[in-house]
Design an enzyme around this catalytic site. Sequence first.
Site, PDB file in Angstrom:
ATOM      1  CG  ASP A 164      69.047  35.213   6.353  1.00 39.97           C
ATOM      2  OD1 ASP A 164      70.225  35.026   6.016  1.00 39.97           O
ATOM      3  OD2 ASP A 164      68.565  34.775   7.410  1.00 39.97           O
TER       4      ASP A 164
HETATM    5  N1  DQQ Z   1      70.394  34.644   9.515  1.00 38.79           N
HETATM    6  C1  DQQ Z   1      70.214  33.234   9.737  1.00 38.79           C
HETATM    7  C2  DQQ Z   1      68.876  33.165  10.397  1.00 38.79           C
HETATM    8  C3  DQQ Z   1      68.877  34.367  11.270  1.00 38.79           C
HETATM    9  C4  DQQ Z   1      69.554  35.386  10.434  1.00 38.79           C
HETATM   10  C5  DQQ Z   1      70.286  32.450   8.455  1.00 38.79           C
HETATM   11  C6  DQQ Z   1      70.396  36.360  11.183  1.00 38.79           C
HETATM   12  O1  DQQ Z   1      68.671  31.977  11.116  1.00 38.79           O
HETATM   13  O2  DQQ Z   1      67.565  34.767  11.642  1.00 38.79           O
HETATM   14  O3  DQQ Z   1      71.271  32.931   7.582  1.00 38.79           O
HETATM   15  O4  DQQ Z   1      71.008  37.294  10.317  1.00 38.79           O
END
Ligand code: DQQ
Length: 538
Positions: A22
């Site tokens: 992300d």
């Molecule tokens: N990736 C998810 C999120 C979380 C993060 C979404 C953890 O919900 O915070 O891809 O790497």
Amino acid sequence: SIVDPLLRTGYHFQPPKNWINDPNAPMYYNGWYHFFYQYNPKGAVWENIVWAHSVSRDLINWEALETAIEPSIPGDKYGCWSGSATTLPCGTPVIMYTGINRPDVSYQVQNIAFPKNKSDPMLREWVKPGHNPIIVPEADINATQFRDPTTAWLSGGQWRLLIGSAAEGGSRGVAYVYRSRDFRRWRRVERPLHSAATGMWECPDFYPVEAGYADGLEASASGPKVKYVLKNSLDLRRYDYYTVGTYDEKAERYVPDDAAGDEHHLRYDYGNFYASKTFYDPAKKRRVLWGWANESDTRTHDVAKGWAGIQAIPRKVWLDFSGKQVLQWPIEEVEALRHQPVTLKDKVIKPGKHVEVTGLQTAQADVEVSFALSSLEGAETLDPALAHDAERLCGVKGADVQGGIGPFGLWVLASADMQERTAVFFRVFKAAGKDKPVVLMCTDPTKSSLNPDLYLPTFAGFVDTELPDGKISLRTLIDRSVVESFGAGGKTCILSRVYPSLAIDKNAHLYVFNNGKADVKVSLLTAWQMKKPLMNGA
Ligand code: DQQ
């Protein structure tokens, strides 16, 4: 078959190695764009997650800095997950992020971090005050599904932010509102801002927009014509969807304009694009969207090649005149990478024919094309059973299935013998009882590689256009293993990852094709080779 190193992207955001996911806390501060992202410093799979940090003057050339946020306090001992930045009225940016504080279950709390030295435009060091965590899940919240705080907005002396969650045993996606006067003590508003029967909402994003107003609005903007976009990332289906609606700040409720909007699933991107997040860029008065594109290769290959995941080219995002959907366009800075332009003008492509675009290398390219259709007479009739499922429709009517008007579009990352090729195309249908044509946009990667074991999903979305003067445009950013396309000026976007075995580097070709029964004219096509920017020292 191991992925060829020449399939590593040239101008999409990437660190030199390892896993990324992300986008986190994008922001502009004292002349620099800051970008943080979920990163595994130890390998090419999702684990040991920290916040990596890069800075840029133009969102295209990137310099890597030290890790910004890593486990160091009880509130984030087992992971530093996604979050966002908010610029306080005094100009200080603060980061709010999810920490994992227990080893056994992924129990989630929200932490805050401040820049150690505000006079450092690089914001290299971040400090976590002792009062962390600042938000913990109350008893009625599922503590393992409680994460990804948004940028906060200010109104009437109170800050608000959203946290993504799930209720009803995980089946209902929920965005909780938290309010604060001092950015320190936060209280939940009992009723969520919004919820829908979609499963967990990860990475919510919520921001003001105004129909036809391409300049962005900053997070706390308000006014009579202001609408809101609420985006959520669907954990179960692995895509981002959004609705456009109104926000009542007294009731602290958001209502989509289209009552069925949470089911219709308007998406930023109908391909590989997840956990996206916008920020307001005061330097260019625009709202910019970042989104993560994962590999679609096997985990074994990711480990072997030592890297996994990229970011899509940042996109300017604004609300269309219709007020019904957003438009997206690659930030203008990417055009600085263009060179070696080649054009085709008023070129008619006969049914069943294709034309090669020569005179440039196309493994790393930007292609803009406008198509003109002389009549929509010969359009196929749309099967009502497929009228609401673009992806299935494209699965049945792929690039090689002859149609009436289309399929027409580009074959990119194609080998000289065309054994390998990824099709990006449109197909026009007529629907019973409707004057308006139904326009489908697809990316068909089923022939993209001779390598086995690849995940090759066909991606598709409808394009809300009446084809004014029989015209439609397509822009495709090609980057070795990325095909990122913008249909009809950014109404429908599709990012796809492909891994050719032949169409690599100098052996990649570009064609315009028409597999319909009627002529299609390329009014103008311009293709550029793309230079490699500075990319985190790689
Ligand atoms: N990736 C998810 C999120 C979380 C993060 C979404 C953890 O919900 O915070 O891809 O790497």
